[in-house]
Design a protein around this motif. Structure first.
Motif: not given
Length: 743
Positions: A8-10, A267-270, A323-324
């Motif tokens: 989801l972040g990626r 990094a955003a996904g992690r 935020v991501p």
């Protein structure tokens, strides 16, 4: 869960234009809905199931058109020095005021003080009572203005005139200046923590958008769902605090992932997969605590809790998606964690001699002396909690208003002229449906009440047209919030039970004072079931998160310690008056009835935030092979700085509400701010690592049967490590294929 949130972040990072557009559209939609929605309807206060509420409902049935729950206003007159209210000129002024009020809209009745014996014995003070059709909070602004204008005109003749009653109630102002200061402090903390204006601006921006959506939605639905002004104030307070904190944790983890050499999308996904998992479970504990207020059975509290819980849900969703997306827009303006500090340390100290971070040094100190730190923390909070044993509950009235307000001056004038109990008049409702001789039995009841302690005046019974119901007015000798007045209410009810046994008639005590007493008792009775429900559900949730029995148990006990200490501080300041001048408390008195149960709900949710964010990082290190002591240090290395920053931000946001002129908002702001201080800095930063150090590996013990039964939510991000292994295998396979091709 970590893998899902990682994806989801990626996705949000790559499709940032789409994600940003969705949230802006939702904000616009909520804003338009709030602007076009009709004003809030009924916000009358009711407590189903209490005797005072049953009496109000009975009055509505037996005295139709009396507006039993309608607003009231009192204009209190005091004659100049050397004069009396019975002087001709002063009587004429009062008569003119009464005539003007009777011609106003929404007015049911206006009393004439000279025909209702509403003049003090010395003749210097008199009052007129105004009864309105609608509850005080529902009155039109023009009605309030007419009441104030009548007082101004009487004041112009030389009389001292002040106005009291709930007719002057309006929307509570949280204290805009204080909120601005709180947000400014939060901004400074974010800049120091995250190292750049852009990184610091992201949590503020996303929190404001989340709060904007939440509060605008509440405003849009206020009329349809009967939501009061305090509902949006609580949502604003909680939503702003958790919105900033949740975004802060994800941005901080993102910078940490960058520091490990990952590209920005990865990094955003992690960050979303790891810190985002903690955000989800921290948010769930807050939602459980707020939504759990529904079990109390007070509609106002239920609506406040559900509305604030909805705002927290919005904050969580924004943290996981917007935020991501904004990190994608920020690009290289958000730098890896520690980049500047590492450069500074490299200049200041030779390689290998860099001084450990403060969090690491503190964690190492606690591990060396866990028993001493634990004992000091528990004894310190225990000492601060001692005043909570003297807790007195009540609801704020005009007597708790600042002395600069006309409501407080009117309250004091009535106390001066007629005695302190006059502001706490009790109404006894006599239901004679089962009585053979209603009038004789009502007279006998009146005589019995006159014989009770702390009674100044008892008016004769006033029957309705049918003759089956009567009202008796009782004026106590003590002020409304005193223990003597509460004892009198219980004494009248005891007499009523005897009357029912003798005659079959029901006797009910109501009025604002009785309603406050019943409200306090209802909340006290609901506290233990509520605590069991909320703590029990959250305990089960934390077992799933930490896969441990002792860690959630320690978290719950630490919360109880911090909330008791916070209640002790509230009692010391608002009831005893210690240091009250520093925060502008002009009048001490009983603590707001809903304060204990409210603090239990809100503080528990916020306390679990810090527990989840701090301990999940320790759990992550332990799962990945570190010893229990090393895991504690690792958790502090990565999380202590950001947890401290989050706590300071929450304290600043809540502290901003202390500047409110509304005593209830001021008390809530102080209580939450001091509770966050105790929980974050004493419980989570000192007691938690001390307990974990003493427990060692036992802290992470879980029965094998329970381990198999629990779902694996993977808060530690173990699934992401599997992704790394798969990626390495693919890279190795590609290298082998290339070598074969070359051969």
């Amino acid at each position: 869960m970590a893998t899902f949130l990682y994806k989801l972040g990626r996705l949000a990072f790559r499709r940032r234009h789409f994600v940003a557009l969705i949230w802006v559209a939702l904000l616009t939609l909520a804003g338009v809905g709030a602007a076009s929605a009709p004003s809030a309807g009924s916000t009358s206060f009711s407590i189903p199931g209490t005797e005072a509420q049953k009496a109000f409902d009975l009055l509505e049935q037996r005295f139709p058109g009396s507006s039993a729950d309608g607003g009231t206003g009192r204009i209190v007159f005091k004659a100049p020095e050397g004069e009396k209210m019975t002087d001709a000129a002063n009587k004429a002024t009062v008569a003119k005021t009464v005539k003007e009020l009777r011609d106003g809209s929404e007015v049911v009745s206006v009393s004439d003080p000279f025909t209702t014996n509403a003049v003090s014995k010395d003749g210097t003070v008199a009052y007129t009572s105004v009864k309105y059709e609608a509850p005080g909070m529902e009155l039109a602004e023009s009605t309030r203005e007419a009441l104030e204008k009548a007082g101004d005109e009487a004041r112009a003749t030389g009389l001292t005139v002040d106005i009291g009653g709930d007719a002057l109630q309006a929307a509570a102002e949280p204290g805009a200046a204080g909120e601005i200061v709180g947000i400014a402090i939060a901004a400074v903390v974010l800049v120091i923590t995250l190292g750049s204006l852009v990184a610091a601006g992201l949590p503020l921006l996303t929190a404001i958008i989340g709060v904007g959506i939440g509060v605008s939605t509440i405003t849009a639905l206020a009329n349809a769902l009967d939501l009061g002004d305090t509902t949006s104030t609580l949502a604003l307070m909680i939503g702003l605090a958790v919105g900033i904190d949740y975004a802060l944790f994800i941005v901080s983890r993102y910078r940490g992932e960058l520091a490990e050499g990952r590209d920005r999308e990865e990094a955003a996904g992690r960050a979303t997969g790891t810190a985002g998992s903690a955000v989800v479970f921290a948010g769930l504990t807050v939602v459980i605590a707020l939504a759990g207020l529904s079990v109390v059975g007070v509609p106002m509290l239920t609506k406040m809790g559900l509305a604030a819980a909805g705002t927290v849900v919005v904050a969580v969703l924004i943290a996981l998606t917007m935020v991501p997306a904004l990190l994608g827009y920020a690009g290289r303006k958000v730098r890896p964690a520690g980049e500047k500090r590492k450069a500074d340390k490299a200049k200041a100290a030779p390689e290998g001699q860099a001084k450990p971070a403060l969090g690491v040094r503190w964690a190492s100190f606690v591990i060396r002396r866990p028993a001493a730190v634990l004992l000091l923390g528990v004894l310190g909070l225990g000492a601060i909690a001692v005043p909570a044993t003297q807790l007195e509950l009540g609801l704020p009235d005009d007597g708790s208003q600042p002395t600069s307000t006309t409501q407080r001056r009117a309250y004091d004038l009535l106390s001066e002229g007629f005695g302190p109990g006059f502001n706490g008049t009790l109404m006894v409702v006599y239901d004679a449906a089962g009585s053979a001789d209603p009038k004789a039995d009502a007279t006998a009841l009146t005589d019995r009440i006159k014989g009770l302690d702390d009674v100044v005046t008892v008016t004769p019974a006033q029957f309705n047209k049918v003759g089956d119901t009567a009202t008796i007015t009782v004026i106590p000798d003590s002020k409304p919030s005193s223990a003597q007045t509460e004892d009198l209410v219980h004494a009248i009810r005891a007499e009523g039970a005897d009357v029912k046994a003798d005659t079959g008639a029901n006797v009910l005590v109501t009025g604002t004072t009785a309603m406050n007493i019943d409200f306090s008792q209802k909340l006290t009775d609901a506290l233990v079931p509520y605590l069991a429900l909320v703590v029990g559900l959250a305990f089960l949730l934390l077992i799933v998160v930490f896969r441990s029995i002792l860690v959630p148990l320690k978290a719950a006990l630490g919360f109880l310690l911090s909330v008791l200490a916070a209640l002790g501080a509230v009692v010391a300041v608002f009831q005893w008056g210690w240091l009250s001048g520093l925060i502008g408390v002009e009048e001490t008195g009983p603590i707001m009835s809903m304060m204990p149960i409210f603090m239990v709900g809100v503080v528990f949710g916020l306390a679990m935030d810090y527990e989840v964010f701090l301990v999940t990082r320790m759990r992550e290190a332990y799962v990945h092979g570190e010893s229990p002591s090393q895991a504690i240090v690792t958790g502090f290395r990565h999380s202590s700085r950001v947890v401290v920053a989050a706590a300071i931000i929450m304290m600043a946001v809540f502290g901003g509400f202390i500047s409110s002129s509304e005593s209830m908002i001021k008390m809530i702001g102080f209580g939450l701010a001091i509770a966050v201080f105790f929980d974050a800095f004493v419980v989570r930063m000192a007691i938690v690592p001390a307990v974990l150090a003493l427990l060692g590996k036992k802290a992470w013990w879980l029965p094998k049967w329970l381990d198999r039964a629990l779902p694996n939510v993977d808060v530690e991000g173990e699934g992401l490590r599997t992704l790394d292994d798969d990626k390495d295998d693919r890279d190795d396979k590609n290298d082998e294929d290339r070598e074969l091709v070359q051969v």
